[in-house]
Motif scaffolding. Structure first.
Motif, PDB file in Angstrom:
ATOM      1  N   UNK A 191      -2.553  -3.869 -16.337  1.00 33.92           N
ATOM      2  CA  UNK A 191      -2.170  -5.155 -15.736  1.00 33.92           C
ATOM      3  C   UNK A 191      -0.973  -4.979 -14.806  1.00 33.92           C
ATOM      4  N   UNK A 192      -0.003  -4.185 -15.243  1.00 28.86           N
ATOM      5  CA  UNK A 192       1.189  -3.969 -14.428  1.00 28.86           C
ATOM      6  C   UNK A 192       0.815  -3.320 -13.096  1.00 28.86           C
ATOM      7  N   UNK A 193      -0.020  -2.290 -13.135  1.00 29.73           N
ATOM      8  CA  UNK A 193      -0.428  -1.627 -11.899  1.00 29.73           C
ATOM      9  C   UNK A 193      -1.239  -2.564 -10.995  1.00 29.73           C
ATOM     10  N   UNK A 194      -2.119  -3.343 -11.600  1.00 38.63           N
ATOM     11  CA  UNK A 194      -2.924  -4.280 -10.795  1.00 38.63           C
ATOM     12  C   UNK A 194      -2.030  -5.287 -10.070  1.00 38.63           C
ATOM     13  N   UNK A 195      -1.071  -5.842 -10.771  1.00 37.75           N
ATOM     14  CA  UNK A 195      -0.186  -6.842 -10.165  1.00 37.75           C
ATOM     15  C   UNK A 195       0.685  -6.223  -9.076  1.00 37.75           C
ATOM     16  N   UNK A 196       1.098  -4.987  -9.277  1.00 37.60           N
ATOM     17  CA  UNK A 196       1.894  -4.300  -8.251  1.00 37.60           C
ATOM     18  C   UNK A 196       1.095  -4.116  -6.973  1.00 37.60           C
ATOM     19  N   UNK A 197      -0.118  -3.611  -7.109  1.00 33.83           N
ATOM     20  CA  UNK A 197      -0.944  -3.348  -5.931  1.00 33.83           C
ATOM     21  C   UNK A 197      -1.389  -4.648  -5.258  1.00 33.83           C
ATOM     22  N   UNK A 198      -1.562  -5.692  -6.056  1.00 33.84           N
ATOM     23  CA  UNK A 198      -1.992  -6.980  -5.518  1.00 33.84           C
ATOM     24  C   UNK A 198      -0.880  -7.656  -4.725  1.00 33.84           C
ATOM     25  N   UNK A 199       0.364  -7.444  -5.125  1.00 35.12           N
ATOM     26  CA  UNK A 199       1.471  -8.198  -4.531  1.00 35.12           C
ATOM     27  C   UNK A 199       2.323  -7.413  -3.536  1.00 35.12           C
ATOM     28  N   UNK A 200       2.193  -6.082  -3.527  1.00 38.37           N
ATOM     29  CA  UNK A 200       3.099  -5.271  -2.721  1.00 38.37           C
ATOM     30  C   UNK A 200       2.471  -4.783  -1.422  1.00 38.37           C
ATOM     31  N   UNK A 201       3.284  -4.774  -0.371  1.00 44.88           N
ATOM     32  CA  UNK A 201       2.886  -4.098   0.859  1.00 44.88           C
ATOM     33  C   UNK A 201       2.995  -2.598   0.613  1.00 44.88           C
ATOM     34  N   UNK A 202       2.451  -1.795   1.526  1.00 45.75           N
ATOM     35  CA  UNK A 202       2.510  -0.350   1.348  1.00 45.75           C
ATOM     36  C   UNK A 202       3.961   0.132   1.331  1.00 45.75           C
ATOM     37  N   UNK A 203       4.801  -0.445   2.160  1.00 45.60           N
ATOM     38  CA  UNK A 203       6.194  -0.018   2.227  1.00 45.60           C
ATOM     39  C   UNK A 203       6.935  -0.310   0.922  1.00 45.60           C
ATOM     40  N   UNK A 204       6.652  -1.478   0.337  1.00 44.96           N
ATOM     41  CA  UNK A 204       7.277  -1.800  -0.952  1.00 44.96           C
ATOM     42  C   UNK A 204       6.767  -0.879  -2.053  1.00 44.96           C
ATOM     43  N   UNK A 205       5.470  -0.582  -2.016  1.00 42.91           N
ATOM     44  CA  UNK A 205       4.897   0.341  -2.994  1.00 42.91           C
ATOM     45  C   UNK A 205       5.527   1.719  -2.860  1.00 42.91           C
TER      46      UNK A 205
END
Length: 309
Positions: A258-272
């Motif tokens: 869930x944590x990884x899904x929410x990160x990828x769903x909400x973050x731009x590539x630069x934030x990631x």
């Protein structure tokens, strides 16, 4: 009676060649119009093989050209479109279910490996029915045997082999098994690529500091960032894969998914990128469970390994 009739036996023509199967598989998994150039890269077929396959499938009405004619997609009005989509989607889900169950079982071990991966014929894509799923688990000298024994017991108790009609071969390795750690073809199940744990000849994993582990995981994360920059579509595929796993997962690793899904769903590539390169406790933890490998195509995996080397 001849079975060459396209009306009576359409699947003979549609799925009657390896190139047709590979082209249809990629187009279904991609889910959007794709160029011949990308099909060459994703299928591993020759340029001539891809163009010949496209031509035949077009004549059969299975695919069509879109836009300016440089892209191809499956023809949704074809009577077998839905059936073909379901068939190849199930094929994809079947292998993902195998990987997900292996990852779940490893993640719940009392003594977790530093790295675990599939190697051998399945990892290289050269397996045949009956070939075992060969799993290597990297651990410390003092605990590797007990870790492997626990994993074997868990897999036997779970009925994994009967459920998926496969055979498991599991072995433990240590830092001394350098040939195993450097195997070219591998499918990562847990932790960091084992190649990153190789030290100088006289060093041993038991003496490796936490800082060295963190440095290895950061190096691995940077390699992934470079790869994702040139293949941004992998992030979208990973999100879909994670969502499917979250919906079906009941084990303790669900929170991590869930944590990884929410990160990828909400973050731009630069934030990631910032997150994956940070020295924060959270970033260090997340780098140990990067979720991208399972969604790579065979061609992408070979490219990733080649870049790493």
């Amino acid at each position: 009676m001849s079975q060459n009739s396209v009306i009576k036996y359409p699947l003979t023509k549609i799925l009657g060649s390896k190139s047709h199967v590979q082209l249809i598989r990629v187009m279904i998994l991609v889910g959007e119009p794709i160029t011949a150039k990308k099909l060459i890269k994703r299928t591993g077929l020759s340029k001539q093989g891809v163009y010949d396959g496209i031509d035949r499938l077009n004549k059969l009405g299975v695919i069509k050209y879109v836009g300016s004619g440089k892209q191809i997609e499956l023809r949704k009005k074809h009577p077998f479109y839905k059936s073909l989509t379901q068939l190849f989607s199930y094929e994809h889900e079947y292998f993902n279910e195998i990987l997900n169950e292996l990852k779940r079982q490893i993640g719940e071990l009392k003594e977790k490996p530093l790295s675990a991966w599939i190697h051998g014929n399945i990892a290289s894509g050269q397996d045949e029915y009956g070939d075992p799923i060969e799993i290597a688990m990297l651990g410390k000298v003092k605990t590797v045997d007990s870790m492997v024994s626990e994993f074997r017991e868990r897999m036997f108790t779970s009925g994994f082999e009967n459920r998926f009609d496969v055979t498991l071969e599991i072995k433990g390795v240590t830092s001394a098994d350098k040939d195993q750690l450097l195997e070219k073809d591998k499918i990562l199940l847990f932790g960091t690529d084992p190649a990153f744990y190789i030290n100088d000849v006289d060093k041993n994993l038991d003496s490796k500091s936490h800082q060295e582990h963190d440095d290895s995981s950061l190096y691995n994360a940077n390699h992934w960032l470079d790869f994702l920059k040139t293949h941004p579509e992998i992030i979208e595929r990973t999100k879909m894969h994670l969502k499917e796993r979250v919906d079906s997962e009941k084990s303790g690793i669900k929170n991590e998914l869930v944590e990884w899904y929410r990160l990828l769903e909400s973050m731009s590539f630069q934030r990631l990128k910032k997150l994956m390169q940070s020295d924060s406790e959270r970033s260090t933890r997340l780098r140990q469970s990067l979720p991208f490998w399972p969604v790579l195509t065979e061609a992408e995996r070979k490219e990733f390994i080649s870049r790493a080397e």
